[in-house]
Scaffold this motif. Structure first.
Motif, PDB file in Angstrom:
ATOM      1  N   ARG A 408       0.908  -1.233   0.100  1.00  0.00           N
ATOM      2  CA  ARG A 408       0.032   0.080  -0.049  1.00  0.00           C
ATOM      3  C   ARG A 408       0.842   1.305   0.018  1.00  0.00           C
ATOM      4  N   THR A 409       0.563   2.116  -0.580  1.00  0.00           N
ATOM      5  CA  THR A 409       1.072   3.540  -0.382  1.00  0.00           C
ATOM      6  C   THR A 409       0.979   4.296   0.817  1.00  0.00           C
ATOM      7  N   PRO A 410       1.821   4.793   1.486  1.00  0.00           N
ATOM      8  CA  PRO A 410       1.560   5.406   2.578  1.00  0.00           C
ATOM      9  C   PRO A 410       0.777   6.234   2.907  1.00  0.00           C
ATOM     10  N   ALA A 411       0.044   6.907   1.678  1.00  0.00           N
ATOM     11  CA  ALA A 411      -1.047   7.872   1.612  1.00  0.00           C
ATOM     12  C   ALA A 411      -2.344   7.355   2.349  1.00  0.00           C
ATOM     13  N   ASP A 412      -2.203   5.928   2.528  1.00  0.00           N
ATOM     14  CA  ASP A 412      -3.452   5.534   3.071  1.00  0.00           C
ATOM     15  C   ASP A 412      -3.847   5.973   4.685  1.00  0.00           C
ATOM     16  N   ARG A 413      -2.993   6.459   5.438  1.00  0.00           N
ATOM     17  CA  ARG A 413      -3.160   6.753   6.489  1.00  0.00           C
ATOM     18  C   ARG A 413      -3.413   8.122   6.681  1.00  0.00           C
ATOM     19  N   PRO A 414      -4.314   8.678   7.441  1.00  0.00           N
ATOM     20  CA  PRO A 414      -4.843   9.951   7.700  1.00  0.00           C
ATOM     21  C   PRO A 414      -4.021  10.777   8.417  1.00  0.00           C
ATOM     22  N   GLN A 462     -11.717   4.706   2.495  1.00  0.00           N
ATOM     23  CA  GLN A 462     -11.342   6.210   2.267  1.00  0.00           C
ATOM     24  C   GLN A 462     -12.663   6.588   1.870  1.00  0.00           C
ATOM     25  N   TRP A 472     -11.480   8.990   6.802  1.00  0.00           N
ATOM     26  CA  TRP A 472     -10.955   7.291   7.234  1.00  0.00           C
ATOM     27  C   TRP A 472     -12.208   6.856   7.955  1.00  0.00           C
ATOM     28  N   PHE A 489      -8.364  12.739   6.693  1.00  0.00           N
ATOM     29  CA  PHE A 489      -7.262  12.935   5.736  1.00  0.00           C
ATOM     30  C   PHE A 489      -7.121  14.724   5.649  1.00  0.00           C
TER      31      PHE A 489
ATOM     32  N   GLY B  62      -9.995  18.405   6.884  1.00  0.00           N
ATOM     33  CA  GLY B  62     -10.051  17.330   5.899  1.00  0.00           C
ATOM     34  C   GLY B  62     -10.095  17.748   4.574  1.00  0.00           C
ATOM     35  N   TYR B  93      -1.380  11.656  13.624  1.00  0.00           N
ATOM     36  CA  TYR B  93      -1.279  10.470  13.434  1.00  0.00           C
ATOM     37  C   TYR B  93       0.102   9.926  12.869  1.00  0.00           C
ATOM     38  N   PRO B  95       2.247   7.407  12.020  1.00  0.00           N
ATOM     39  CA  PRO B  95       2.456   6.581  10.825  1.00  0.00           C
ATOM     40  C   PRO B  95       2.281   7.379   9.467  1.00  0.00           C
ATOM     41  N   ALA B  96       1.055   8.179   9.552  1.00  0.00           N
ATOM     42  CA  ALA B  96       0.797   9.107   8.385  1.00  0.00           C
ATOM     43  C   ALA B  96       2.066  10.197   8.079  1.00  0.00           C
ATOM     44  N   ALA B  99       5.284   8.665   7.093  1.00  0.00           N
ATOM     45  CA  ALA B  99       5.048   8.268   5.607  1.00  0.00           C
ATOM     46  C   ALA B  99       5.457   9.488   4.646  1.00  0.00           C
ATOM     47  N   GLN B 100       5.008  10.370   5.411  1.00  0.00           N
ATOM     48  CA  GLN B 100       5.292  11.423   4.362  1.00  0.00           C
ATOM     49  C   GLN B 100       6.923  12.043   4.606  1.00  0.00           C
ATOM     50  N   ARG B 186      -9.375  14.361  -4.460  1.00  0.00           N
ATOM     51  CA  ARG B 186      -7.997  13.798  -4.443  1.00  0.00           C
ATOM     52  C   ARG B 186      -7.210  14.300  -5.808  1.00  0.00           C
ATOM     53  N   SER B 212       0.083  10.908  -4.872  1.00  0.00           N
ATOM     54  CA  SER B 212       0.063   9.534  -4.854  1.00  0.00           C
ATOM     55  C   SER B 212      -0.660   9.375  -6.257  1.00  0.00           C
ATOM     56  N   ARG B 215      -6.049   5.878  -8.027  1.00  0.00           N
ATOM     57  CA  ARG B 215      -6.359   4.448  -8.170  1.00  0.00           C
ATOM     58  C   ARG B 215      -7.153   4.338  -9.288  1.00  0.00           C
TER      59      ARG B 215
END
Lengths: 490, 224
Positions: A408-414, A462, A472, A489, B62, B93, B95-96, B99-100, B186, B212, B215
Motif C-alpha cells: 500500500r502507498t503510505p498515503a493510506d493513513r490520515p 477512504q 477514514w 485526511f 479534512g 497520526y 504513521p501518516a 510516511a510523508q 483527490r 499519490s 487508483r
C-alpha cells in the motif's frame, strides 16, 4: 602555601534571607548592644555598639532581632561548601571568617586577581558584603582581611613588614588586653613585636602572643579542612513571612547559586531541584524545578525558576526555604562530533531544544509536552505512541518493514486520528457524516489483537462527503456491523 | 524519467551548480518551497515566507490543509530544527506523518489546557528559535495577539502556520501570506491567495496534488 581569608563583617544580618530586601532598617543585638545592622539602618546613623533603645530613637520602623548564632554557623558552613569550587582546602574561621588555601588554584583560575574577582562577585551575588586578605599564613590572612588592606602578601619575607603597620584592633582583644596595650603605648602590631617576649607574655597573655607568632609563621598553625556534607541541603530563613511570590526569587536564586557551586565541586549535575517552602501556619509547600538533562548552569536554572514562580500562588506567609538536590548525575564531557562519521548524515547538527521543552514543561506540566513515535502494530490506534522528547525511543524499523510487507502507498493513513472512533449514522445502508459518504478506496481489512483482548476486525475505507472532506471510516465485521469514523485526511 | 527530473528541477528550492550567478536575490533563497510547483511559482521567492506567519483558511477539517504543507514540513524536520504542533484538534497520526517523510523525533506536540496558555506556548515556540515551524489551531485569535506572534516568528526565525476557519478571511491579519483552500478533491485543490507580501492576490489550482497515483476507481462491493 597561600591563604585567602574571607571575612564577613555583616554575617549576623546576612544570615537572614530578607535582611536587605524592603527599605526597613534592621538591627541585630546581643547582650544589650547592637552588634550589626543592615544598610538602611546605617543610613539612619545607627552604629555598632549602641544600645537598642538608642537605635529605636533614630529610626521609627526599626526591626530588631536578637542574634541567632546557629544561623550564622549554618550560613558559614554553606559558604564553606560554596567555596569548595575554588580550592579543595577550605576551613572555617568562626565566627565570621573562611580560610581558603589558594596556592594550588592560581594557575587554574589564571592568576590571583581573576580568582579574587570571581570570589568577590560570587559572594556579592549571594548577598554578602565581604573583606578579603591574602597572606602566606592563615592567621596573617585573617588579620589582613579584618584590617581591610587589599594588597596581598605573597612571600613570607614580606610578612613582618606588612603586619607591623596593622592596628592592634584587628586582633580579637578583650578589655584587659586593650587597656594593657594602651598603657604600653602599643598602637600597631609592630609595637607589640618590639616588646621583649618574656614581658609581653606576662602582660598580654599567652594566647595573644601565640596568635602573633602563628601569623608570622614562627609557630605551627594547623587548620582543620571543612568536609562538605554528602548530600546537598541548603536553608534560608526570613525575619518576616513573605507573602509576595516575587520576593521569594532573590533568596531562591541564592540557594541555586550555592547548589551549582557544590555541583561544580563534585563535578556532577542534577535534574530535580526540590524546594520546600516553610509556611507560617500550614504545612510546608513542596516546589520542584525540573531539568531535562543533568545540569549545573545557575543562569539557566534561575530562568526556569522565574517562569515557574509566575505560576506559584501562596496563601500563607513563607518563613523559610530549603533546597535539596535530587539525585546527582555525573557530568560527561561532550565530544565534538565529526560530520564525516555521524550516523545520520541527513541531519544537520541539531540545536539545543531542551530550553524550550523545559520552559513549556515547567508552565504547562510535563505530561502536556510530548513527541511522537511509531509502534510495530497493525491496529491503527496502537501503531503510534506519545513519548517524552529526547527519550530516544524512536523506532525507524517498523516503518520500513511495514512498507516492505504491504504494497500500500503510505498515503493510506490520515494525518488526524480521532481519540475514539465515532459511530456514524446510516441512511439506506450508507454511512453519513456531514452528508452521505462516497467510498473512494477500500476495503483494507485489519483483523488483529485477539491475543491481548483488544481484538478488532474492521474494513477500512477512504470516503468523501459532499463538503469535500476526506475521511477514514471503517465498518465492524462483527456484531452490529456499524460504521465508524476513525480519521481525517487533512 | 527525464520528465520527472525536469519537473523536479523546476522547483525553486533547488540550486543548480550550472546556474552561474543565480538570478534570485538572497532573501528569496530562504523561502520555504511548498513542494507544489504550481503554487511555488506564483509565490514570491518561490515558497512560504520565512520568519513570518502564514494562514491557511479552510472550511472543515479534512480539506487537504495539512497535505499542502507536508513536503515543506518534511524537509524542515530534517534540517535540525523542530516542528511544533500546539493544541492540535485531533491526534496527529504518527504513521501518516512518518510516511510523508517527517522525522518524528523532531515533532513536538503541546496540549495546553486553555486558549491563553496555547497562545503563550506558541509564542515561546516561535521565539525560542528551536522550531523551524510552529503549527497552531487557534479557536479565536484577535489581531493584537496575531501581531505578537508575527513578532515572535521574526525573532525566532520560525515559520508560524495558523489553521483557521474560513470566516477569518473577513478579519485583518498581519500574516505575510494567507491562503484559502476551496473545494479539494483527490486530484485537484483550489488555492486562493488572499494576501501575499509582494504579489497581488489571486487563485490557482493544483492538479494531481496529493502526490499519490490515483487508483482505478472500482465499484466497491458493499457487503450486505
Amino acid at each position: 602555601m597561600l591563604w585567602l581569608c574571607i571575612y564577613l563583617p555583616h554575617l549576623p544580618v546576612e544570615s537572614f534571607g530578607d535582611a536587605e530586601t524592603g527599605d526597613r532598617p534592621l538591627i541585630i543585638s546581643e547582650a544589650g548592644a547592637v552588634i550589626d545592622c543592615n544598610r538602611q539602618a546605617c543610613r539612619h546613623g545607627i552604629k555598632i555598639g549602641m544600645t537598642p533603645s538608642a537605635a529605636h530613637a533614630l529610626a521609627e520602623d526599626l526591626r530588631h532581632h536578637p542574634r541567632v548564632i546557629q544561623n550564622e554557623q549554618k550560613r558559614l558552613e554553606q559558604l564553606a561548601t560554596w567555596a569548595g569550587q575554588f580550592t579543595a582546602r577550605v576551613s572555617l574561621d568562626p565566627p565570621s571568617g573562611l580560610l581558603l588555601e589558594i596556592g594550588g588554584s592560581l594557575r587554574y583560575f589564571q592568576g590571583l586577581e581573576p580568582l579574587r574577582q570571581k570570589i568577590h562577585q560570587g559572594l556579592h551575588r549571594l548577598g554578602h558584603r565581604v573583606m578579603m586578605g591574602i597572606a602566606p599564613t592563615p592567621t596573617a590572612a585573617g588579620l589582613m582581611a579584618r584590617s581591610g588592606r587589599q594588597t596581598p602578601v605573597m612571600q613570607r619575607s614580606e610578612l613582618n613588614h606588612a603586619l607591623a603597620s596593622l592596628p592592634v584592633d584587628v586582633l580579637a582583644l578583650d578589655a584587659k588586653q586593650s587597656t594593657a596595650l594602651q598603657g604600653l603605648g602599643c598602637h600597631c602590631i609592630g609595637d607589640i613585636r618590639a616588646l621583649p617576649t618574656a614581658g609581653a607574655l606576662r602582660r598580654l597573655g599567652k594566647a595573644l602572643i601565640h596568635t602573633l607568632q602563628k601569623a608570622h609563621g614562627e609557630r605551627p598553625d594547623p587548620r582543620a579542612d571543612w568536609t562538605p556534607p554528602a548530600q546537598f541541603r541548603s536553608e534560608m530563613e526570613f525575619l518576616e513571612p513573605i507573602t509576595d511570590v516575587q520576593q521569594l526569587y532573590p533568596g531562591m536564586a541564592q540557594l541555586i547559586e550555592g547548589l551549582c557551586a557544590d555541583l561544580r565541586r563534585r563535578d556532577a549535575g542534577v535534574m530535580r531541584l526540590r524546594f520546600t517552602l516553610a509556611q507560617q501556619s500550614s504545612e510546608a509547600l513542596p516546589f520542584t524545578l525540573g531539568l531535562l538533562r543533568p545540569g549545573r548552569d545557575a543562569a539557566h536554572m534561575r530562568l526556569l525558576l522565574e517562569r515557574r514562580l509566575e505560576r506559584l500562588s501562596i496563601k500563607d506567609g513563607i518563613t523559610g526555604i530549603t533546597l535539596q538536590a535530587g539525585r546527582l548525575y555525573a557530568m560527561q564531557g561532550s565530544n565534538n562530533r565529526l560530520d564525516l562519521i555521524t550516523e545520520d548524515a541527513v541531519h544537520e547538527p541539531s540545536i539545543a531544544w531542551e530550553p524550550l521543552v523545559e520552559t513549556l514543561d515547567n508552565r504547562l506540566g510535563s505530561d502536556r509536552v510530548k513527541t511522537l513515535a511509531l509502534c510495530a502494530e497493525h491496529r491503527p490506534e496502537r501503531a503510534w505512541q506519545y513519548i517524552r522528547p529526547g527519550s530516544g525511543q524512536h523506532q525507524k524499523a517498523p516503518l520500513s518493514s511495514h512498507q516492505n510487507r504491504h504494497t500500500r502507498t503510505p498515503a493510506d493513513r490520515p494525518f488526524w486520528l480521532l481519540p475514539q472512533p465515532q459511530q456514524l449514522n446510516c441512511q439506506q445502508g450508507q454511512p453519513v457524516y456531514n452528508g452521505a459518504l462516497v467510498l473512494e478506496n477500500g476495503p483494507e481489512r485489519i483483523e488483529s489483537g485477539w491475543w491481548d483482548g483488544g481484538d478488532i476486525a474492521r474494513d477500512y475505507y477512504q470516503a468523501r462527503n459532499s463538503q469535500g472532506q476526506r475521511l477514514w471510516v471503517f465498518r465492524e465485521r462483527r456484531g452490529e456491523r456499524s460504521w465508524y469514523l476513525h480519521g481525517i485526511f487533512a | 524519467m527525464q520528465q520527472a527530473i525536469d519537473q523536479l528541477l523546476e522547483q525553486p528550492g533547488i540550486w543548480r551548480a550550472t546556474d552561474q550567478g543565480g538570478t534570485r536575490d538572497h532573501a528569496s533563497e530562504r523561502h520555504i518551497p511548498t513542494g507544489f510547483s504550481a503554487l511555488d511559482s506564483v509565490l514570491p521567492g518561490g515558497g512560504l515566507p520565512p520568519a513570518a506567519l502564514t494562514e491557511i483558511l479552510h472550511g472543515r477539517h479534512g480539506m487537504g490543509e495539512l497535505q499542502l504543507l507536508m513536503p515543506a514540513l518534511a524537509r524542515l524536520s530534517r534540517g535540525g530544527r523542530w516542528i511544533a504542533m500546539v493544541a492540535p484538534p485531533f491526534l496527529p497520526y504518527a504513521p501518516a506523518l512518518a510516511a510523508q517523510g517527517l522525522d518524528l523525533s523532531r515533532v513536538l506536540t503541546v496540549h495546553p489546557g486553555e486558549a491563553s496558555q496555547s497562545l503563550w506556548a506558541v509564542e515561546q515556540a516561535l521565539r525560542s528559535g528551536t522550531c523551524a515551524a510552529v503549527l497552531l489551531w487557534p479557536r479565536q485569535c484577535d489581531e493584537r495577539s496575531l501581531r505578537r506572534l508575527q513578532l515572535a516568528a521574526e525573532a525566532g526565525d520560525s515559520l508560524g502556520l495558523l489553521f483557521r476557519e474560513q470566516t477569518a478571511a473577513q478579519q485583518r491579519s498581519p500574516a505575510a501570506l494567507r491562503l484559502m483552500l476551496e473545494d479539494s478533491s483527490r486530484e485537484r485543490l483550489n488555492v486562493r491567495i488572499l494576501k501575499c507580501r509582494g504579489t497581488p492576490a489571486g487563485s490557482i489550482s493544483l492538479d494531481h496534488w496529493a502526490g499519490s497515483p490515483v487508483r482505478q476507481q472500482q465499484a466497491l462491493p458493499l457487503e450486505p
